[in-house]
Design an enzyme around this catalytic site. Structure first.
Site, PDB file in Angstrom:
ATOM      1  N   CYS A 186     -16.368   5.254 -26.878  1.00 36.90           N
ATOM      2  CA  CYS A 186     -17.401   6.049 -27.080  1.00 36.90           C
ATOM      3  C   CYS A 186     -18.137   6.233 -25.539  1.00 36.90           C
ATOM      4  CB  CYS A 186     -18.522   5.200 -27.965  1.00 36.90           C
ATOM      5  SG  CYS A 186     -17.842   5.063 -29.523  1.00 36.90           S
TER       6      CYS A 186
ATOM      7  N   TYR B  32     -10.819   5.817 -10.687  1.00 48.31           N
ATOM      8  CA  TYR B  32     -10.323   6.385  -9.625  1.00 48.31           C
ATOM      9  C   TYR B  32     -10.161   7.926  -9.378  1.00 48.31           C
ATOM     10  CZ  TYR B  32      -8.782   1.610  -8.804  1.00 48.31           C
ATOM     11  OH  TYR B  32      -8.713   0.292  -9.078  1.00 48.31           O
TER      12      TYR B  32
ATOM     13  N   GLY C 157       0.658  -1.204  -0.132  1.00 48.08           N
ATOM     14  CA  GLY C 157      -0.085   0.009   0.000  1.00 48.08           C
ATOM     15  C   GLY C 157       0.836   1.359  -0.096  1.00 48.08           C
TER      16      GLY C 157
ATOM     17  N   TYR D  79      -1.412  -1.374 -12.065  1.00 46.71           N
ATOM     18  CA  TYR D  79      -3.035  -1.369 -12.160  1.00 46.71           C
ATOM     19  C   TYR D  79      -3.208  -0.560 -13.503  1.00 46.71           C
ATOM     20  CZ  TYR D  79      -2.794  -2.431  -7.147  1.00 46.71           C
ATOM     21  OH  TYR D  79      -2.079  -3.087  -6.355  1.00 46.71           O
TER      22      TYR D  79
ATOM     23  N   ARG E 179       2.160  -1.676  -5.918  1.00 50.40           N
ATOM     24  CA  ARG E 179       2.181  -0.270  -6.579  1.00 50.40           C
ATOM     25  C   ARG E 179       3.601   0.568  -6.563  1.00 50.40           C
ATOM     26  NH1 ARG E 179      -2.194   3.075  -7.672  1.00 50.40           N
ATOM     27  NH2 ARG E 179      -3.231   1.973  -5.815  1.00 50.40           N
TER      28      ARG E 179
HETATM   29  C1  LIG Z   1      -3.701  -4.745  -3.434  1.00 50.68           C
HETATM   30  C2  LIG Z   1      -2.941  -5.362  -2.227  1.00 50.68           C
HETATM   31  C3  LIG Z   1      -1.667  -5.147  -1.985  1.00 50.68           C
HETATM   32  C4  LIG Z   1      -0.636  -4.128  -2.956  1.00 50.68           C
HETATM   33  O1  LIG Z   1      -1.314  -3.082  -2.685  1.00 50.68           O
HETATM   34  P1  LIG Z   1      -0.127  -1.850  -3.364  1.00 50.68           P
HETATM   35  O2  LIG Z   1      -0.984  -0.642  -2.967  1.00 50.68           O
HETATM   36  O3  LIG Z   1      -0.125  -2.011  -4.796  1.00 50.68           O
HETATM   37  O4  LIG Z   1       1.122  -1.821  -2.746  1.00 50.68           O
HETATM   38  C5  LIG Z   1      -1.022  -5.971  -1.109  1.00 50.68           C
HETATM   39  N1  LIG Z   1      -1.659  -6.861  -0.228  1.00 50.68           N
HETATM   40  C6  LIG Z   1      -3.096  -7.000  -0.381  1.00 50.68           C
HETATM   41  C7  LIG Z   1      -3.923  -7.844   0.309  1.00 50.68           C
HETATM   42  C8  LIG Z   1      -3.931  -6.184  -1.479  1.00 50.68           C
HETATM   43  O5  LIG Z   1      -4.931  -6.505  -1.844  1.00 50.68           O
END
Ligand SMILES: *Cc1c(COP(=O)(O)O)cnc(C)c1O
Length: 421
Positions: free
Chosen positions: A346, A318, A239, A375, A278
Site C-alpha cells: 500500500c 535507489y 564497488g 542487495y 555486487r
Molecule cells: C558495500 C561495501 C563493499 C561492497 O560494495 P559492492 O558495490 O557491493 O562491491 C565493499 N566494501 C565496503 C567497505 C562496503 O561498504
C-alpha cells in the site's frame, strides 16, 4: 555473464527450469546460480594473479549461509560490517583470519566478538573507534591488526546514496589527516598497524575514480613508510558495477580493474585485498514472481505482481533499474507493450518500473527480475506482514531451498503481549 538463459522456450537456472522451482517453492522467491557466483569470484581472483592477494566477498550484498559457503570453499575471505555478519561468516566456516571488519559504527560488543573469535583486520573509520579497539584489545591481552580507512575525496560518479568516498560522506578519515591518525595508532598499545583501506562507493561503471583513489593510496603508503610505519597490506574496497539494463554500456571487467590495481599500487609490494559484493552476487540472482493481475488504468496498464518493494527495495530506494523478463520465452516477433510494474504493497513507491516496454504477459504467468542477487534478499523486510521470501540455490541440474518461507504464525509469534494486556 550469468547462467539464467532461455532454453527450449523457457528460462533456466543452470540446468533447472525456473518454472519447476516455482511450482515446488511457490512465488515469490530469490534464485541464485552457483556457477555464476563461482565464475564471478574467480574473475576477481584471476585478475589479481601474480600479486599476493585475498578477495574478501562483501557479504552484505547477499549473506545466505549457502552463498557464503560456496564462496568460502573457493578461498574467499569475507568483508563484514556488523556482529551479525561476523557470526554468519563464522557459522559458514570462514576462519577469523579471513574476515575483515568494516563499518563506521562498530560497537564494543562487536569489537570484542571479533577479537575473541579471530579477525584478519579491522578497517578503522575514526579516532574514537581506534581508541576503543586499542582499549578492548589491551583488556583482552591481545593486539588488534588494523588498517585506517582513508577518505580520498574522490567522486565515484555513482548514485548519491551509494557514494562513500567524498569528503561529505560519513566514511573514513580525510586522507590529509591520515599521517596524524597513523601516528596515534602506532602509539596505542592494543593496535598493530598493517595497512591502508579505501572504498569509494558502489556500482562504479568507470575506472577513473579508482585510478585517482588508488594513486592517492600509493602516495600515502610511501609517506607512511617514510614516517616509520610498516604498511604491508592494501585493502582497496569493492564497488565495481554490473550491467543492469541491457542497453547500458558494459562496466569495466574485473581483469581491467586488476590491471589498474597492478599499475597503481603493484610496485609497493603489498598484499592486496579487494571487497567486491555486487559484482559477485548481483547477476547471480533472480527474483521470481507471479503476475496476479493485469489492470487497465487511465492511459496505462499495470502489471501487479506478487513481489513487492519489501522483497526488492532497490527500485524504490535507489531508482534502480531491473530487467524484468517472462519465464516463458516470448516469441521472437512478439510485440512489446508498455506496463507499469508494481507490487501489492500500500504505497505508490511500490513500483518496480514505469512505462516499461515488455512482451505481453498475462495473469498467472511467471516473471523474473534479473540482477537481483545483490542487495535484494538482504534488504527485504516483512512490511505489510509479507513473509521474507525463500532463497533457492541452483547447481547444475539440482536446486535446494537455502532459506524457507516462514509461515504467518512464526512471524506473529515473535511478538509478545505484555502482562497487563
Ligand atoms: C558495500 C561495501 C563493499 C561492497 O560494495 P559492492 O558495490 O557491493 O562491491 C565493499 N566494501 C565496503 C567497505 C562496503 O561498504
Amino acid at each position: 555473464m550469468d547462467h539464467f538463459l532461455y532454453r527450449d522456450g523457457a528460462l533456466y537456472a543452470e540446468d533447472v527450469p525456473v518454472a519447476e522451482i516455482a511450482a515446488s517453492v511457490g512465488t515469490p522467491f530469490y534464485l541464485y546460480s552457483t556457477a555464476t557466483l563461482t565464475r564471478h569470484f574467480q574473475l576477481f581472483d584471476e585478475a589479481l594473479e601474480g600479486m599476493d592477494h585475498l578477495v574478501c566477498y562483501a557479504m552484505k550484498a547477499a549473506s545466505n549461509q549457502a552463498i557464503l559457503k560456496t564462496l568460502a570453499d573457493l578461498g574467499a575471505g569475507m568483508d563484514v560490517v556488523s556482529g551479525g555478519e561476523y557470526a554468519r561468516a563464522k557459522a559458514a566456516g570462514v576462519p577469523g583470519e579471513r574476515i575483515v571488519f568494516a563499518g563506521v559504527g562498530k560497537t564494543r560488543a562487536e569489537i570484542r566478538m571479533a577479537l575473541e573469535g579471530g579477525i584478519r583486520q579491522f578497517n578503522v573509520e575514526s579516532e574514537p573507534e581506534l581508541r576503543v579497539i586499542s582499549e578492548m584489545a589491551t583488556s583482552l591481552g591481545t593486539v588488534a591488526p588494523i588498517t585506517v580507512r582513508v577518505n580520498p575525496d574522490v567522486d565515484a560518479k555513482t548514485h548519491v546514496k551509494i557514494a562513500t568516498g567524498k569528503a561529505e560522506n560519513k566514511f573514513g578519515i580525510p586522507i590529509g589527516k591520515a599521517r596524524e591518525v597513523y601516528a596515534e595508532a602506532a602509539a596505542l598499545p592494543g593496535i598493530k598497524v598493517i595497512g591502508i583501506d579505501v572504498h569509494i562507493g558502489s556500482q562504479l561503471t568507470d575506472l577513473e575514480p579508482y585510478e585517482t583513489a588508488y594513486r592517492k593510496v600509493a602516495e600515502l603508503t610511501e609517506q607512511l613508510r617514510a614516517d616509520g610505519h610498516s604498511i604491508s597490506r592494501l585493502d582497496l574496497g569493492g564497488g565495481l558495477g554490473i550491467p543492469y539494463a541491457p542497453s547500458n554500456e558494459a562496466p569495466p571487467l574485473p581483469s581491467e580493474y586488476g590491471a589498474l590495481i597492478k599499475r597503481t599500487v603493484g610496485h609497493l609490494g603489498c598484499e592486496i585485498e579487494i571487497e567486491p559484493g555486487r559484482l559477485i552476487a548481483g547477476n547471480a540472482g533472480l527474483l521470481v514472481s507471479r503476475v496476479i493481475y493485469v489492470k487497465q488504468g487511465e492511459g496505462r496498464q499495470f502489471l501487479i505482481l506478487d513481489a513487492a518493494m519489501n522483497d526488492l527495495i532497490r527500485p524504490a530506494m535507489y531508482d534502480a533499474y531491473h530487467d524484468i523478463v517472462p519465464v516463458i520465452e516470448p516469441d521472437a516477433g512478439a510485440e512489446q507493450q508498455q506496463f507499469d510494474v508494481v507490487g501489492p504493497v500500500c504505497e505508490s513507491g511500490d513500483t518496480f518500473a514505469r512505462a516499461r516496454m515488455m512482451p505481453p504477459v498475462e495473469s498467472g504467468e511467471l516473471v523474473a527480475f534479473r540482477s537481483a542477487g545483490a542487495y535484494g534478499a538482504v534488504m527485504a523486510s516483512e512490511y505489510n506482514t509479507r513473509p521474507l521470501v525463500p532463497e533457492v540455490l541452483a547447481k547444475g541440474d539440482q536446486f535446494a531451498v537455502i532459506r524457507r518461507r516462514p509461515d504467518f504464525d512464526e512471524i506473529i509469534n515473535r511478538d509478545t503481549i505484555p502482562p497487563w494486556l
